[in-house]
Design an enzyme around this catalytic site. Structure first.
Site, PDB file in Angstrom:
ATOM      1  N   LYS A   1      27.823 -41.782 -20.345  1.00 20.69           N
ATOM      2  CA  LYS A   1      28.071 -40.366 -20.647  1.00 20.69           C
ATOM      3  C   LYS A   1      26.750 -39.629 -20.874  1.00 20.69           C
ATOM      4  CE  LYS A   1      32.576 -41.580 -22.512  1.00 20.69           C
ATOM      5  NZ  LYS A   1      33.375 -41.946 -23.693  1.00 20.69           N
TER       6      LYS A   1
ATOM      7  N   GLN B   1      33.191 -42.118 -30.174  1.00 17.62           N
ATOM      8  CA  GLN B   1      33.566 -43.202 -29.263  1.00 17.62           C
ATOM      9  C   GLN B   1      34.493 -44.186 -29.967  1.00 17.62           C
ATOM     10  OE1 GLN B   1      32.731 -43.497 -25.883  1.00 17.62           O
ATOM     11  NE2 GLN B   1      34.238 -45.146 -25.996  1.00 17.62           N
TER      12      GLN B   1
ATOM     13  N   ASP C   1      36.933 -34.465 -26.254  1.00 17.84           N
ATOM     14  CA  ASP C   1      37.750 -35.604 -25.834  1.00 17.84           C
ATOM     15  C   ASP C   1      39.224 -35.220 -25.719  1.00 17.84           C
ATOM     16  OD1 ASP C   1      36.863 -38.082 -25.102  1.00 17.84           O
ATOM     17  OD2 ASP C   1      36.551 -38.811 -27.146  1.00 17.84           O
TER      18      ASP C   1
END
Ligand code: NDP
Length: 293
Positions: A50, A94, A117
């Site tokens: 990412k 994460q 997200d």
């Protein structure tokens, strides 16, 4: 059978985005903060990917690393700090987090306006209400983008999704159900308590596997001519590789490629789309922050 090349489609998406970002005034750049706790090897590799993609499209990123034993309170204080920092437009925590910090609590701690997200309950609610001002989770939106750019029509199709998680199966079912030219499908969602799975999967015009069990979707479970999207990413032991493992999808590729009309590979299918959509969400967060200012 046509292989759907996720790397190539993701590249198109990120190049388009890079062009938009290049056109911004010099002092204006989107910025995302990555929060990683512990050293889970898959998380390390996802965050690295990412960061690399962000740099390639012109999005600034910051990595915030915390030890495995950070308390829930301390991690949440760090998230609050990032929420309050106006230079940061998007925040990604994460997962998986260590077991003493429930993932969903951490996702909900991120401000809904920075939840690139799309896991915050407000954004999940907006998706449910078909309110496009929210953020949609990146893997589900990546699947729709991939189908769209491959020219596969969705309205009226019977879509079967195997898996009902909050990060893949459930939001994807809502996207397919939207009253929208990229929705309007008839959707069936299967899970571990579904009896006679193969009877249902065989009815799918579009079959999505998001289970986390290598090769669970076999050839006889697929209708001839179907489109099959393999979301699964499973590390399977492979002593012939330097890493000691190979990445395998939830679809038994060798069998299903004989039956399906379109199929996504693993790796190189949905994975790169997820990262590309994260960049799109970060740019959206940046634009929305500008509108609010
Ligand atoms: P979860 O473990 O949260 O969910 C798995 C789902 O599969 C559950 O709904 C579960 O049912 C269902 N399931 C489990 N076993 C069976 C079975 N035998 N038959 C039918 N359904 C079953 O996983 P995620 O949704 O987070 O991830 C799924 C896969 O996708 C993983 O391999 C993950 O690594 C991958 N992934 C890939 C991404 C990408 O970018 N390509 C992004 C995110 C995930 P129940 O609800 O009853 O337990």
């Amino acid at each position: 059978m046509e292989l759907i090349n996720g790397n190539q489609i993701a590249q198109q998406v990120t190049e388009e985005l890079a062009n938009e970002i290049r056109a911004l005034p010099e002092n204006q750049r989107p910025k995302v903060a990555f929060v990683r706790v512990g050293e889970d090897p898959a998380s390390v590799s996802y965050v690295r990917k990412k960061e690399k993609t962000a740099a390639a499209v012109g999005i600034d990123s910051e990595l915030h690393l915390f030890p495995e034993d950070i308390s829930r309170e301390d991690l949440f204080a760090e998230i609050d700090r990032l929420n309050a920092d106006p230079s940061i437009h998007g925040i990604l925590v994460q997962s998986p987090l260590p077991s003493h910090i429930p993932d969903q609590e951490a996702f909900d701690r991120v401000s809904a306006e920075k939840d690139v997200d799309g896991f915050h309950k407000v954004n999940l609610g907006k998706l449910c209400q078909e309110d496009s001002s929210g953020f949609v989770a990146c893997t589900p939106s990546g699947v729709i983008e991939m189908l769209d750019r491959t020219g596969i029509n969705i309205p009226g199709k019977h879509v079967v999704i195997v898996g009902r998680s909050l990060i893949v199966g459930k939001p994807l079912s809502l996207l397919f159900l939207r009253r929208d030219p990229l929705g309007d499908a008839t959707v069936t969602v299967c899970h571990s308590k579904t009896p006679n799975l193969e009877e249902i999967t065989r009815q799918a015009d579009i079959l999505v596997a998001a289970v986390g069990r290598p090769g669970i979707i076999r050839g006889h479970m697929v209708k001839p001519g179907a489109t099959v999207i393999d979301v699964g990413i499973n590390r399977v032991e492979d002593s012939s590789r330097k890493s000691g493992y190979a990445l395998k999808g939830d679809v038994n590729f060798e069998e299903v490629e004989q039956v399906a009309a379109h199929l996504t590979p693993v790796p190189g299918g949905v994975g790169p789309m997820t990262v590309a959509m994260l960049m799109k969400n970060t740019y959206k967060a940046f634009q929305l922050a500008g509108d609010r200012a």
